[in-house]
Design a protein around this motif. Structure first.
Motif, PDB file in Angstrom:
ATOM      1  N   TYR A  29       0.860  -1.173   0.000  1.00 42.86           N
ATOM      2  CA  TYR A  29       0.000   0.000   0.000  1.00 42.86           C
ATOM      3  C   TYR A  29       0.898   1.224   0.000  1.00 42.86           C
ATOM      4  N   LEU A  30       0.342   2.383  -0.308  1.00 36.43           N
ATOM      5  CA  LEU A  30       1.165   3.588  -0.375  1.00 36.43           C
ATOM      6  C   LEU A  30       1.563   4.093   1.008  1.00 36.43           C
ATOM      7  N   LEU A  31       0.789   3.757   2.043  1.00 33.91           N
ATOM      8  CA  LEU A  31       1.164   4.040   3.426  1.00 33.91           C
ATOM      9  C   LEU A  31       1.446   2.711   4.110  1.00 33.91           C
ATOM     10  N   GLN A  32       2.649   2.553   4.657  1.00 34.23           N
ATOM     11  CA  GLN A  32       3.030   1.318   5.328  1.00 34.23           C
ATOM     12  C   GLN A  32       3.749   1.642   6.629  1.00 34.23           C
ATOM     13  N   LEU A  86       3.285   5.182  10.503  1.00 32.97           N
ATOM     14  CA  LEU A  86       3.141   4.987   9.066  1.00 32.97           C
ATOM     15  C   LEU A  86       4.020   5.985   8.319  1.00 32.97           C
ATOM     16  N   HIS A  87       4.421   5.587   7.121  1.00 32.19           N
ATOM     17  CA  HIS A  87       5.138   6.507   6.238  1.00 32.19           C
ATOM     18  C   HIS A  87       4.758   6.204   4.803  1.00 32.19           C
ATOM     19  N   ARG A  88       5.043   7.141   3.932  1.00 32.53           N
ATOM     20  CA  ARG A  88       4.817   6.921   2.508  1.00 32.53           C
ATOM     21  C   ARG A  88       5.977   6.117   1.951  1.00 32.53           C
ATOM     22  N   VAL A  89       5.668   4.945   1.443  1.00 34.47           N
ATOM     23  CA  VAL A  89       6.753   4.104   0.941  1.00 34.47           C
ATOM     24  C   VAL A  89       7.442   4.741  -0.261  1.00 34.47           C
ATOM     25  N   ALA A  90       6.722   5.610  -0.983  1.00 36.32           N
ATOM     26  CA  ALA A  90       7.346   6.281  -2.121  1.00 36.32           C
ATOM     27  C   ALA A  90       8.433   7.255  -1.683  1.00 36.32           C
ATOM     28  N   ASP A  91       8.380   7.698  -0.417  1.00 32.40           N
ATOM     29  CA  ASP A  91       9.413   8.593   0.098  1.00 32.40           C
ATOM     30  C   ASP A  91      10.633   7.831   0.585  1.00 32.40           C
ATOM     31  N   ALA A  92      10.520   6.536   0.696  1.00 34.30           N
ATOM     32  CA  ALA A  92      11.616   5.701   1.182  1.00 34.30           C
ATOM     33  C   ALA A  92      12.155   4.857   0.031  1.00 34.30           C
ATOM     34  N   ALA A  93      12.508   3.619   0.325  1.00 36.66           N
ATOM     35  CA  ALA A  93      13.087   2.760  -0.718  1.00 36.66           C
ATOM     36  C   ALA A  93      12.069   2.401  -1.790  1.00 36.66           C
ATOM     37  N   PHE A  94      10.796   2.374  -1.419  1.00 36.23           N
ATOM     38  CA  PHE A  94       9.692   2.009  -2.297  1.00 36.23           C
ATOM     39  C   PHE A  94       9.885   0.581  -2.807  1.00 36.23           C
ATOM     40  N   VAL A  95       9.765   0.330  -4.089  1.00 36.64           N
ATOM     41  CA  VAL A  95       9.835  -1.030  -4.629  1.00 36.64           C
ATOM     42  C   VAL A  95      11.293  -1.499  -4.596  1.00 36.64           C
ATOM     43  N   THR A  96      11.548  -2.582  -3.868  1.00 31.15           N
ATOM     44  CA  THR A  96      12.928  -2.992  -3.639  1.00 31.15           C
ATOM     45  C   THR A  96      13.477  -3.948  -4.698  1.00 31.15           C
ATOM     46  N   PRO A 117     -13.412  20.898   5.133  1.00 34.26           N
ATOM     47  CA  PRO A 117     -12.356  21.060   4.131  1.00 34.26           C
ATOM     48  C   PRO A 117     -11.722  19.724   3.794  1.00 34.26           C
ATOM     49  N   THR A 118     -11.235  19.598   2.579  1.00 39.75           N
ATOM     50  CA  THR A 118     -10.563  18.381   2.156  1.00 39.75           C
ATOM     51  C   THR A 118      -9.273  18.218   2.952  1.00 39.75           C
ATOM     52  N   PRO A 119      -9.042  17.054   3.557  1.00 41.39           N
ATOM     53  CA  PRO A 119      -7.817  16.867   4.323  1.00 41.39           C
ATOM     54  C   PRO A 119      -6.597  17.065   3.432  1.00 41.39           C
ATOM     55  N   PRO A 120      -5.526  17.646   3.968  1.00 39.01           N
ATOM     56  CA  PRO A 120      -4.327  17.827   3.152  1.00 39.01           C
ATOM     57  C   PRO A 120      -3.753  16.490   2.737  1.00 39.01           C
ATOM     58  N   THR A 121      -3.284  16.411   1.503  1.00 34.45           N
ATOM     59  CA  THR A 121      -2.789  15.142   0.978  1.00 34.45           C
ATOM     60  C   THR A 121      -1.516  14.702   1.681  1.00 34.45           C
ATOM     61  N   HIS A 122      -0.826  15.650   2.371  1.00 39.17           N
ATOM     62  CA  HIS A 122       0.420  15.285   3.013  1.00 39.17           C
ATOM     63  C   HIS A 122       0.206  14.693   4.404  1.00 39.17           C
ATOM     64  N   ALA A 123      -1.036  14.728   4.923  1.00 41.25           N
ATOM     65  CA  ALA A 123      -1.282  14.246   6.278  1.00 41.25           C
ATOM     66  C   ALA A 123      -1.151  12.729   6.327  1.00 41.25           C
ATOM     67  N   ILE A 124      -0.394  12.235   7.299  1.00 43.47           N
ATOM     68  CA  ILE A 124      -0.242  10.801   7.505  1.00 43.47           C
ATOM     69  C   ILE A 124      -0.972  10.442   8.784  1.00 43.47           C
ATOM     70  N   PRO A 125      -1.956   9.576   8.724  1.00 43.89           N
ATOM     71  CA  PRO A 125      -2.752   9.275   9.919  1.00 43.89           C
ATOM     72  C   PRO A 125      -1.951   8.498  10.958  1.00 43.89           C
ATOM     73  N   SER A 126      -2.421   8.572  12.176  1.00 44.44           N
ATOM     74  CA  SER A 126      -1.851   7.777  13.255  1.00 44.44           C
ATOM     75  C   SER A 126      -2.637   6.483  13.379  1.00 44.44           C
ATOM     76  N   PHE A 186      -3.669  -4.951  15.182  1.00 42.04           N
ATOM     77  CA  PHE A 186      -4.163  -3.622  14.817  1.00 42.04           C
ATOM     78  C   PHE A 186      -4.361  -3.584  13.305  1.00 42.04           C
ATOM     79  N   PRO A 187      -5.302  -2.754  12.831  1.00 39.92           N
ATOM     80  CA  PRO A 187      -5.566  -2.696  11.388  1.00 39.92           C
ATOM     81  C   PRO A 187      -4.474  -1.914  10.669  1.00 39.92           C
ATOM     82  N   LEU A 188      -4.206  -2.333   9.434  1.00 43.50           N
ATOM     83  CA  LEU A 188      -3.252  -1.646   8.566  1.00 43.50           C
ATOM     84  C   LEU A 188      -3.921  -1.326   7.240  1.00 43.50           C
TER      85      LEU A 188
END
Length: 542
Positions: free
Chosen positions: A77-80, A88-98, A335-344, A355-357
């Motif tokens: 998923y895009l948040l892992q 959680l973090h955006r996998v696209a900001d990290a190594a992404f597809v290994t 208002p539309t939530p900002p796209t940069h927000a990463i949920p807890s 816990f759910p992922l």
């Protein structure tokens, strides 16, 4: 520059139609609605492909272009989860597809490649050729980028930006809004076809890949206008828009026809849709509350103190007839939530056994809070975890949709039963596959309240919620493939291909092996007597 007139512009042209329904493709090819794909199918081999089981939302594209399972390329998923944390973090900001994409192996073999708008990919400036990232795509991870850099300026000066913009998601749309959306999608397909044809005509390509993503957006946003049985179907809007899916598929077919004409009949061509689309289903929006009711996940106590907790209790004490109009008003003004927000994740790790992922909206993900793997694990691996999974699966399977009495959960899958690999621990442990027989697409699109889903079982009582996301179409596992060209016998394959077969088949068509793939070249497509491993003459595309 001059065109190489002695050879086709490319040895292999690969064209994706992102998230197109295999059923619609077959139907509209059969009745002539898509004449260019029909002509190609008459001289090519048509096949179906399986989905990436449990992970067909976030993992389909990485699995398709690496030829490996999620347990090897590491993306579900895009948040892992950040490894070793509960954040959680955006996998696209990290190594992404290994694992590496198939086109890198082709480029490393000294061949010239063009890789254009392939979803969920980052720019690779080492490629021997050109790459375009997100000129027009469904998921905007990196923004529009190109290699070489000057190609971006050339494309935008000649063809502008994609008419849709970076996202097509939206909640409420009028008939005029839907009509404008469809116009932007059809125009986007046409413009993409134009610049694709121009790049292809420069010639000298060994591998040329382009993906049309317009069908993806149309499926998510407009399925209810295509499907008369959908609870949100609105004949008045359809009178204004026509069938949006048919119009967008026709526009893509027109663009494909122009590209195929430029490629010529001596070029080998593969057209594919990696996963499908149909009505929205499932109740992923209820999973967290279900796990709380089962007492296997415990809410974060720090979030239960003071006024917010009191407000929540008062809200839930109100009758639904009062809450419904207030909820609709809040959706309209919120208002539309900002796209940069990463949920807890917002749970208490010291008291939660799982816990759910995030894992997409059709298959829920559950992570076990294992001792030795998680920072504050409470569930011991082995017999204790096994018994817990058995009980939790039984509890989930006992949940029914109160309206129909039908099971809300179709299956509970265990990732360890499906996959093994070095990235296995990046994935959820249990996969909750929601029943496709309980449509939950939003009915709030015409201004009414979203359809409520009431999940019931002896252990959870009743858990209620609604899909207010605005999408009425959702992905389905399984895709579609068409291969044509010299040496490929026309017909229909009588077996379903693995989702990992695409990458090794494409590299084998160019004489390049992909040894670490979980799939294998399709022999009906890769015939050694029909393919030369000798590269074509290579011209600079610049």
């Amino acid at each position: 520059m001059t065109r190489d007139t002695e050879r086709p512009p490319a040895r292999l042209v690969v064209l994706g139609v992102d998230a197109a329904s295999p059923e619609l493709l077959d139907r509209w090819i059969g009745d002539g609605t898509l004449p260019n794909l029909r002509a190609l199918a008459e001289r090519g081999l048509v096949a179906r492909t399986r989905g990436v089981e449990g992970f067909f939302i976030g993992s389909t594209w990485p699995s398709a272009y690496t030829g490996t399972s999620p347990a090897k390329h590491g993306v579900h998923y895009l948040l892992q989860l950040v490894p070793g944390t509960y954040a959680l973090h955006r996998v696209a900001d990290a190594a992404f597809v290994t694992r590496e994409p198939f086109w890198r192996a082709v480029s490393r073999a000294g061949m010239r490649v063009a890789v254009l708008d392939v979803p969920l990919t980052r720019l690779d400036e080492s490629l021997n050729g050109v790459q375009v990232v997100e000129w027009g795509g469904h998921d905007a991870l990196y923004g529009f980028r190109t290699h070489p850099r000057e190609l971006a300026r050339e494309l935008t000066s000649r063809h502008g930006s994609h008419p849709l913009g970076p996202s097509c998601d939206g909640a409420r749309r009028s008939a005029d809004d839907y009509a404008a959306l469809v116009e932007r999608l059809t125009l986007g397909a046409r413009r993409k076809g134009e610049w694709t044809r121009e790049l292809l005509a420069r010639g000298g390509w060994d591998l040329f890949v382009q993906v049309f993503t317009e069908a993806h957006c149309a499926g998510h946003q407009c399925w209810h206008l295509h499907d008369a049985a959908h609870p949100a179907h609105d004949p008045a809007v359809v009178a204004r828009t026509g069938d949006p899916l048919e119009r967008v598929y026709r526009a893509v077919d027109d663009a494909l026809g122009d590209v195929l004409a430029a490629a010529g009949t001596d070029t080998h061509v593969v057209v594919f849709s990696a996963h499908g689309m149909s009505h929205w289903f499932g109740a992923q929006f209820l999973l967290r509350e279900i796990l709380l009711r089962l007492s296997v996940t415990v809410a974060d106590r720090s979030r239960e103190r003071g006024a917010p907790s009191l407000a929540r209790r008062l809200w839930h004490a109100l009758p639904e007839v009062v809450r419904r109009p207030v909820r609709a008003l809040l959706r309209a003004v919120r208002p539309t939530p900002p796209t940069h927000a990463i949920p807890s994740l917002a749970f208490d790790p010291a008291r939660s056994r799982c816990f759910p992922l995030n894992n997409g909206l059709a298959v829920g993900g559950i992570r076990l809070n294992l001792v030795g793997r998680e920072p504050q694990g409470v569930l011991r691996p082995g017999a204790e975890a096994q018994a817990f999974c058995d009980e939790l699966a039984a509890d989930l399977l006992a949940i029914v949709d109160e309206r129909t009495g039908a099971p809300l959960v179709r299956r509970v899958l265990r990732t360890d039963d499906l996959y093994a690999g070095e990235a296995r621990d990046a994935l959820p442990d249990l996969l909750v596959e929601w029943s496709d027989d309980v449509p939950t697409g939003s009915t709030a699109l015409a201004g009414g309240a979203a359809a409520r889903v009431r999940a019931r079982s002896p252990k959870i009582g009743v858990v209620e919620g609604a899909n207010d996301y605005g999408r009425t179409g959702e992905h389905r596992p399984g895709g579609w493939l068409l291969a044509a060209g010299p040496g490929i016998a026309p017909g229909r394959l009588d077996r379903v291909l693995s989702p990992y077969d695409l990458a090794p088949t494409l590299t084998a068509m160019l004489g390049v092996e992909l040894p670490d793939s979980d799939g294998a070249p399709v022999p009906e497509i890769v015939r050694r007597d029909a393919w030369s491993t000798e590269s074509s003459s290579r011209l600079s595309p610049g």
